[in-house]
Design a protein around this motif. Structure first.
Motif, PDB file in Angstrom:
ATOM      1  N   ARG A 174     -64.196  13.988 -47.657  1.00 22.27           N
ATOM      2  CA  ARG A 174     -62.853  14.037 -48.236  1.00 22.27           C
ATOM      3  C   ARG A 174     -62.866  14.753 -49.582  1.00 22.27           C
ATOM      4  O   ARG A 174     -61.962  15.520 -49.902  1.00 22.27           O
ATOM      5  CB  ARG A 174     -62.299  12.622 -48.393  1.00 22.27           C
ATOM      6  CG  ARG A 174     -60.834  12.632 -48.752  1.00 22.27           C
ATOM      7  CD  ARG A 174     -60.264  11.267 -48.843  1.00 22.27           C
ATOM      8  NE  ARG A 174     -60.615  10.483 -47.661  1.00 22.27           N
ATOM      9  CZ  ARG A 174     -60.235   9.243 -47.480  1.00 22.27           C
ATOM     10  NH1 ARG A 174     -59.523   8.637 -48.384  1.00 22.27           N
ATOM     11  NH2 ARG A 174     -60.588   8.590 -46.401  1.00 22.27           N
ATOM     12  N   SER A 175     -63.907  14.544 -50.389  1.00 20.51           N
ATOM     13  CA  SER A 175     -64.021  15.229 -51.678  1.00 20.51           C
ATOM     14  C   SER A 175     -64.190  16.731 -51.497  1.00 20.51           C
ATOM     15  O   SER A 175     -63.571  17.527 -52.209  1.00 20.51           O
ATOM     16  CB  SER A 175     -65.203  14.668 -52.470  1.00 20.51           C
ATOM     17  OG  SER A 175     -64.999  13.322 -52.769  1.00 20.51           O
TER      18      SER A 175
ATOM     19  N   THR B 105     -59.141  22.522 -50.615  1.00 20.09           N
ATOM     20  CA  THR B 105     -57.680  22.629 -50.677  1.00 20.09           C
ATOM     21  C   THR B 105     -57.237  23.193 -52.018  1.00 20.09           C
ATOM     22  O   THR B 105     -56.361  24.065 -52.085  1.00 20.09           O
ATOM     23  CB  THR B 105     -57.033  21.243 -50.452  1.00 20.09           C
ATOM     24  OG1 THR B 105     -57.424  20.759 -49.172  1.00 20.09           O
ATOM     25  CG2 THR B 105     -55.523  21.317 -50.529  1.00 20.09           C
ATOM     26  N   LEU B 106     -57.830  22.723 -53.095  1.00 12.61           N
ATOM     27  CA  LEU B 106     -57.474  23.229 -54.421  1.00 12.61           C
ATOM     28  C   LEU B 106     -57.902  24.685 -54.599  1.00 12.61           C
ATOM     29  O   LEU B 106     -57.199  25.468 -55.251  1.00 12.61           O
ATOM     30  CB  LEU B 106     -58.088  22.343 -55.505  1.00 12.61           C
ATOM     31  CG  LEU B 106     -57.528  20.924 -55.555  1.00 12.61           C
ATOM     32  CD1 LEU B 106     -58.297  20.081 -56.564  1.00 12.61           C
ATOM     33  CD2 LEU B 106     -56.049  20.927 -55.876  1.00 12.61           C
TER      34      LEU B 106
ATOM     35  N   CYS C 239     -45.553  13.184 -46.146  1.00  6.83           N
ATOM     36  CA  CYS C 239     -46.338  14.217 -46.823  1.00  6.83           C
ATOM     37  C   CYS C 239     -45.608  15.559 -46.794  1.00  6.83           C
ATOM     38  O   CYS C 239     -45.615  16.295 -47.788  1.00  6.83           O
ATOM     39  CB  CYS C 239     -47.713  14.359 -46.179  1.00  6.83           C
ATOM     40  SG  CYS C 239     -48.815  12.988 -46.506  1.00  6.83           S
TER      41      CYS C 239
ATOM     42  N   THR D  69     -49.733  20.176 -51.652  1.00 10.76           N
ATOM     43  CA  THR D  69     -49.334  18.775 -51.750  1.00 10.76           C
ATOM     44  C   THR D  69     -49.376  18.109 -50.377  1.00 10.76           C
ATOM     45  O   THR D  69     -49.833  16.966 -50.238  1.00 10.76           O
ATOM     46  CB  THR D  69     -47.915  18.668 -52.344  1.00 10.76           C
ATOM     47  OG1 THR D  69     -47.897  19.318 -53.612  1.00 10.76           O
ATOM     48  CG2 THR D  69     -47.497  17.225 -52.519  1.00 10.76           C
TER      49      THR D  69
ATOM     50  N   LEU E 285     -54.992  14.210 -46.772  1.00  8.35           N
ATOM     51  CA  LEU E 285     -56.379  13.846 -47.086  1.00  8.35           C
ATOM     52  C   LEU E 285     -56.485  12.412 -47.602  1.00  8.35           C
ATOM     53  O   LEU E 285     -57.486  11.740 -47.379  1.00  8.35           O
ATOM     54  CB  LEU E 285     -56.945  14.793 -48.140  1.00  8.35           C
ATOM     55  CG  LEU E 285     -57.618  16.045 -47.638  1.00  8.35           C
ATOM     56  CD1 LEU E 285     -58.036  16.920 -48.798  1.00  8.35           C
ATOM     57  CD2 LEU E 285     -58.798  15.726 -46.767  1.00  8.35           C
ATOM     58  N   PHE E 286     -55.468  11.968 -48.315  1.00  7.54           N
ATOM     59  CA  PHE E 286     -55.474  10.613 -48.865  1.00  7.54           C
ATOM     60  C   PHE E 286     -54.680   9.666 -47.970  1.00  7.54           C
ATOM     61  O   PHE E 286     -53.979   8.787 -48.455  1.00  7.54           O
ATOM     62  CB  PHE E 286     -54.964  10.623 -50.303  1.00  7.54           C
ATOM     63  CG  PHE E 286     -55.940  11.266 -51.240  1.00  7.54           C
ATOM     64  CD1 PHE E 286     -57.023  10.550 -51.716  1.00  7.54           C
ATOM     65  CD2 PHE E 286     -55.803  12.589 -51.609  1.00  7.54           C
ATOM     66  CE1 PHE E 286     -57.937  11.141 -52.564  1.00  7.54           C
ATOM     67  CE2 PHE E 286     -56.712  13.187 -52.455  1.00  7.54           C
ATOM     68  CZ  PHE E 286     -57.781  12.466 -52.933  1.00  7.54           C
TER      69      PHE E 286
ATOM     70  N   LEU F 177     -53.141  17.601 -49.446  1.00 10.19           N
ATOM     71  CA  LEU F 177     -53.743  16.523 -50.235  1.00 10.19           C
ATOM     72  C   LEU F 177     -53.189  15.163 -49.831  1.00 10.19           C
ATOM     73  O   LEU F 177     -53.913  14.171 -49.810  1.00 10.19           O
ATOM     74  CB  LEU F 177     -53.535  16.773 -51.726  1.00 10.19           C
ATOM     75  CG  LEU F 177     -54.340  17.932 -52.311  1.00 10.19           C
ATOM     76  CD1 LEU F 177     -53.944  18.180 -53.753  1.00 10.19           C
ATOM     77  CD2 LEU F 177     -55.827  17.671 -52.198  1.00 10.19           C
TER      78      LEU F 177
ATOM     79  N   CYS G 241     -60.925  18.177 -50.400  1.00  4.62           N
ATOM     80  CA  CYS G 241     -60.004  18.217 -51.539  1.00  4.62           C
ATOM     81  C   CYS G 241     -60.293  19.441 -52.415  1.00  4.62           C
ATOM     82  O   CYS G 241     -59.370  20.160 -52.812  1.00  4.62           O
ATOM     83  CB  CYS G 241     -60.135  16.930 -52.350  1.00  4.62           C
ATOM     84  SG  CYS G 241     -59.003  16.813 -53.729  1.00  4.62           S
TER      85      CYS G 241
END
Length: 147
Positions: free
Chosen positions: A71-72, A78-79, A113, A99, A105-106, A102, A75
């Motif tokens: 997941r990290s 994605t950024l 979302c 957005t 992802l969370f 993310l 993330c």
């Protein structure tokens, strides 16, 4: 232990980048806030998060499992995609997609979302462009806007 080591390293990284960002000078005033306010704000938030990780009680019990690591990494990817697509797609679309991704992802649900992604892109564009006079790229929407 690894989390605290990462937090301490990240805190030093933020301090070094803050020194660099403090020297940002624009040859002309393209926005009223100036070029150094945004990076310094982000670095302050990241440094505060690093400090929290350093002093947070109960941190030793936390373990980094493969799901959290994946997941990290997703993330960060994605950024990175957000930064690379920012100018070509424009602020609104890239922010909405970032957005949305993310949020998923969370463990967010699909429809909330999507709605929050669109709202975040449109409302933040309005805030920055109309209220703060910070020009942002329109990307694909540039064809619809008259000059």
């Amino acid at each position: 232990m690894y989390v605290r080591l990462f937090a301490a390293t990240w805190l030093l990284f933020c301090a070094g980048l803050a020194v660099l960002a403090w020297g940002f000078q624009a040859p002309f005033a393209y926005d009223p806030v100036g070029p150094r306010a945004y990076p310094l704000l982000l670095l302050t938030l990241m440094a505060a998060g690093s400090l929290w990780l350093l002093v947070k009680p109960g941190l030793r019990e936390q373990k980094l499992d493969s799901s959290s690591a994946l997941r990290s990494v997703l993330c960060m990817l994605t950024l990175l995609a957000y930064a690379l697509l920012f100018e070509s797609l424009g602020f609104i679309i890239s922010t909405a997609l970032g957005t949305f991704a993310l949020g998923l992802l969370f463990t967010g649900r699909l429809l909330p979302c999507a709605i929050s992604g669109v709202l975040m892109g449109v409302l933040l564009y309005g805030l920055f462009d109309y209220l703060l006079d910070v020009p942002l790229p329109l990307g694909l929407f540039e064809a619809f806007v008259e000059s």
